[in-house]
Design a protein around this motif. Structure first.
Motif: not given
Length: 151
Positions: A66-68, A73-75, A120-123, A146-147
């Motif tokens: 929900d929040i990275a 590095v987003v799983p 790069g941003q919330s999406t 954090l981008g």
């Protein structure tokens, strides 16, 4: 990105070694070759490149936090309960190049993939699944604090 002859020789040699050792099959080595659909700049163009518009389906799911805390590095993962799933694509809506990952699923394999992507941003993260020649999708919003793409 421009390719040089040296890069082509290195890549071909690496795949030839993996095939000769039996680590990967020739079909898997051929599937690893990138194509132009990764260069498109919009979600609509990415969907066109992989075969058209996808219908929403509750048998397809996106696994994403929900929040990275770090967009570098987003799983992210996707799974499909649809029979005869052959391909899974991950699209990150607001990235400069939205099509982020493509997976070819061999017959008899569980259609469940995991990777790490840059955001790069919330999406929204969109999983597109090809099953029986048709496209199905699911999406999930991930907030990035954090981008990761230059921010």
């Amino acid at each position: 990105m421009t390719s040089t002859r040296r890069d082509a020789i290195k890549t071909t040699g690496a795949f030839a070694t993996l095939v000769s050792l039996g680590i990967i099959t020739q079909a898997q080595a051929n599937a690893a070759v990138t194509h132009d659909s990764f260069a498109v700049k919009s979600v609509e163009d990415a969907l066109k490149a992989i075969g058209g518009t996808a219908a929403s389906n509750d048998q397809v799911s996106v696994v994403s936090p929900d929040i990275a805390e770090n967009g570098a590095v987003v799983p992210v993962g996707a799974s499909s309960k649809l029979p005869n799933t052959t391909e899974i694509y991950l699209i990150v809506e607001k990235n400069p190049t939205p099509l982020s990952a493509a997976f070819m699923i061999p017959a008899g394999t569980a259609a469940d993939v995991q990777t790490r992507l840059k955001m790069g941003q919330s999406t929204n993260v969109i999983a597109v699944v090809k099953a029986d020649g048709k496209l199905y999708s699911a999406s999930k919003e991930t907030k990035v604090t954090l981008g990761g793409c230059g921010g």
